[in-house]
Design a protein around this motif. Structure first.
Motif, PDB file in Angstrom:
ATOM      1  N   PHE A   1      82.028  50.317  34.015  1.00 41.88           N
ATOM      2  CA  PHE A   1      80.838  50.934  34.535  1.00 41.88           C
ATOM      3  C   PHE A   1      80.709  50.540  35.942  1.00 41.88           C
ATOM      4  CE2 PHE A   1      76.248  50.961  35.341  1.00 41.88           C
ATOM      5  CZ  PHE A   1      75.956  52.309  34.980  1.00 41.88           C
ATOM      6  N   GLU A   2      81.043  49.630  36.447  1.00 38.30           N
ATOM      7  CA  GLU A   2      80.918  49.226  37.964  1.00 38.30           C
ATOM      8  C   GLU A   2      81.999  50.298  38.547  1.00 38.30           C
ATOM      9  OE1 GLU A   2      81.214  45.416  40.891  1.00 38.30           O
ATOM     10  OE2 GLU A   2      81.440  45.181  38.719  1.00 38.30           O
ATOM     11  N   ALA A   3      83.101  50.312  38.200  1.00 45.92           N
ATOM     12  CA  ALA A   3      84.144  51.229  38.814  1.00 45.92           C
ATOM     13  C   ALA A   3      83.666  52.768  38.709  1.00 45.92           C
ATOM     14  CB  ALA A   3      85.511  51.058  38.326  1.00 45.92           C
ATOM     15  N   ALA A   4      83.150  53.089  37.870  1.00 42.19           N
ATOM     16  CA  ALA A   4      83.014  54.502  37.464  1.00 42.19           C
ATOM     17  C   ALA A   4      81.770  55.162  38.563  1.00 42.19           C
ATOM     18  CB  ALA A   4      82.162  54.796  36.166  1.00 42.19           C
ATOM     19  N   SER A   5      82.475  56.504  38.824  1.00 42.71           N
ATOM     20  CA  SER A   5      81.450  57.126  39.768  1.00 42.71           C
ATOM     21  C   SER A   5      80.903  58.575  39.336  1.00 42.71           C
ATOM     22  CB  SER A   5      82.401  57.602  40.844  1.00 42.71           C
ATOM     23  OG  SER A   5      83.593  58.484  40.493  1.00 42.71           O
ATOM     24  N   GLY A   6      80.898  58.790  37.770  1.00 43.17           N
ATOM     25  CA  GLY A   6      80.696  59.922  37.470  1.00 43.17           C
ATOM     26  C   GLY A   6      79.172  60.065  37.131  1.00 43.17           C
ATOM     27  N   ASP A   7      78.797  61.238  36.887  1.00 42.05           N
ATOM     28  CA  ASP A   7      77.102  61.529  36.692  1.00 42.05           C
ATOM     29  C   ASP A   7      76.829  61.100  35.081  1.00 42.05           C
ATOM     30  OD1 ASP A   7      76.238  62.812  39.092  1.00 42.05           O
ATOM     31  OD2 ASP A   7      77.814  64.146  38.484  1.00 42.05           O
ATOM     32  N   VAL A   8      77.936  61.348  34.390  1.00 43.33           N
ATOM     33  CA  VAL A   8      77.884  60.864  32.947  1.00 43.33           C
ATOM     34  C   VAL A   8      78.871  60.094  32.505  1.00 43.33           C
ATOM     35  CG1 VAL A   8      78.433  62.052  30.552  1.00 43.33           C
ATOM     36  CG2 VAL A   8      76.802  63.137  32.129  1.00 43.33           C
ATOM     37  N   ILE A   9      78.890  58.781  31.782  1.00 43.84           N
ATOM     38  CA  ILE A   9      79.783  58.074  31.440  1.00 43.84           C
ATOM     39  C   ILE A   9      80.008  58.236  29.847  1.00 43.84           C
ATOM     40  CG2 ILE A   9      80.475  55.496  31.096  1.00 43.84           C
ATOM     41  CD1 ILE A   9      79.639  56.424  34.053  1.00 43.84           C
ATOM     42  N   ALA A  10      81.411  58.598  29.389  1.00 44.91           N
ATOM     43  CA  ALA A  10      81.735  58.782  28.076  1.00 44.91           C
ATOM     44  C   ALA A  10      82.666  57.633  27.550  1.00 44.91           C
ATOM     45  CB  ALA A  10      82.321  60.229  28.103  1.00 44.91           C
ATOM     46  N   PHE A  11      82.747  57.187  26.539  1.00 45.03           N
ATOM     47  CA  PHE A  11      83.452  55.961  26.074  1.00 45.03           C
ATOM     48  C   PHE A  11      84.545  56.214  25.034  1.00 45.03           C
ATOM     49  CE2 PHE A  11      79.462  54.445  27.542  1.00 45.03           C
ATOM     50  CZ  PHE A  11      79.714  53.343  28.459  1.00 45.03           C
ATOM     51  N   LEU A  12      85.598  55.868  25.194  1.00 47.03           N
ATOM     52  CA  LEU A  12      86.709  56.234  24.332  1.00 47.03           C
ATOM     53  C   LEU A  12      87.467  54.897  24.084  1.00 47.03           C
ATOM     54  CD1 LEU A  12      88.821  58.191  22.987  1.00 47.03           C
ATOM     55  CD2 LEU A  12      89.826  58.527  25.037  1.00 47.03           C
ATOM     56  N   ASP A  13      87.667  54.587  22.787  1.00 40.95           N
ATOM     57  CA  ASP A  13      88.437  53.443  22.350  1.00 40.95           C
ATOM     58  C   ASP A  13      89.850  53.605  22.568  1.00 40.95           C
ATOM     59  OD1 ASP A  13      86.480  51.503  21.659  1.00 40.95           O
ATOM     60  OD2 ASP A  13      86.288  51.975  19.681  1.00 40.95           O
ATOM     61  N   ALA A  14      90.751  52.812  22.977  1.00 38.64           N
ATOM     62  CA  ALA A  14      92.141  53.142  23.205  1.00 38.64           C
ATOM     63  C   ALA A  14      92.932  53.590  21.984  1.00 38.64           C
ATOM     64  CB  ALA A  14      92.756  51.737  23.783  1.00 38.64           C
TER      65      ALA A  14
END
Length: 321
Positions: free
Chosen positions: A77-90
């Motif tokens: 999250f700290e590195a993200a720059s998007g307006d929306v954050i989506a999560f995906l398990d590896a």
């Protein structure tokens, strides 16, 4: 609208290429991928480096010592720059239209989160359990569902979750000592009280069930049972502390949590008329049971309870017939 895709990885090198490819082939082009490798001991670093070469403008990799899923989420999250954050398990995958569909929902200004259904697949990518989906279709007032059920309901796992960045800023950083595992629960429960969370009645990805991923095949021996109850209690405290922090009037009460209350009753192993009546009422009013399921689980509960009354020294657990 830019989407940041956060992938936390720990020893899933064999599944990473498929997961990453399912993002790179999305019909919606405005996204970035942030892979947080949480101290993997397999060849994940090598695999990630190879994947970065295929899309250097899309993939950012961060390596950290093993700290758990919560810490990986914080880093991503700290590195993200998007307006929306989506999560995906590896170890999971998305369908090509996933990002397009959630962005369509986020274009509504009142939506702060989007969840969707997932197929179950095995280690080879084959659909299992008859193609059944993980999660349930809910109305937009998710906060009321959590309050009504005492935080007991079946929600989609990590790969079915996306949230507006501004909402997550009120939650992050999460307490990674409490959310070393199952950090998706922290996101789901807290965001529900921040605005409208839309649940799509669409399968937009797949949840992989394999040997290293045993949560969906949960078995209840005494140790695991105790851990599950402790996890419910911790979650409840965390939710209420968050609600107090943001000045929300709601509080979540475990007396409404059917799973928690019924399991505790069985563990005590002693007939209690008041508790039997209370749990029976919870079963009859449980919003996620059909009429026939309510009848079935009520009869099942009473049969076990009568065994306790007749044989108080007999151990009865949640999985007993």
């Amino acid at each position: 609208m830019k989407v940041s895709v956060i992938i936390s990885n720990y020893n899933y090198a064999r599944y990473l290429p498929t997961a990453i490819d399912s993002v790179l082939t999305q019909t919606y082009p405005n996204f970035e991928i942030i892979i947080v490798d949480d101290g993997s001991k397999d060849n994940s670093r090598e695999v990630i480096a190879q994947l970065q070469q295929t899309a250097p403008d899309k993939i950012k990799a961060i390596y950290q010592p093993n700290q758990g899923q919560g810490a990986a989420f914080n880093t991503g999250f700290e590195a993200a720059s998007g307006d929306v954050i989506a999560f995906l398990d590896a170890d999971d995958v998305w369908q090509p239209q996933k990002l397009q569909r959630i962005v369509e929902e986020f274009n509504r200004s009142d939506v702060i989160g989007v969840m969707h259904l997932l197929n179950n697949i095995d280690g080879n990518g084959n659909v299992v359990n008859g193609g059944s989906t993980v999660g349930q279709l809910l109305d937009d007032n998710l906060a009321q569902v959590i309050v009504d059920t005492g935080n007991a309901w079946c929600f989609p796992p990590t790969s079915g979750l996306a949230y507006r960045r501004k909402a997550l800023e009120k939650i992050f950083p999460i307490d990674c000592s409490k959310w070393r595992l199952c950090a998706d629960g922290c996101l789901i429960y807290c965001t529900a009280f921040l605005g409208k969370v839309k649940t799509l009645n669409e399968v937009l990805g797949s949840y992989r069930i394999h040997g290293a991923n045993h949560y969906i095949n949960y078995s209840t021996n005494k140790s695991e049972e105790a851990q599950a109850l402790a996890g419910i209690e911790m979650t409840n405290r965390y939710i209420n502390e968050f609600l107090e922090q943001i000045g929300h009037p709601y509080r979540v009460n475990l007396s409404r949590n059917l799973q928690y209350r019924r399991t505790n009753y069985y563990r005590r192993g002693k007939w209690n008329t008041k508790e039997v009546i209370a749990i029976s009422n919870l079963i009859l009013g449980w919003r996620f049971y059909s009429l026939w399921e309510r009848i079935y689980y009520l009869m099942r509960f009473w049969m076990k309870s009568i065994r306790l009354l007749a044989h108080p020294d007999v151990s009865v657990n949640e999985t007993a017939a």
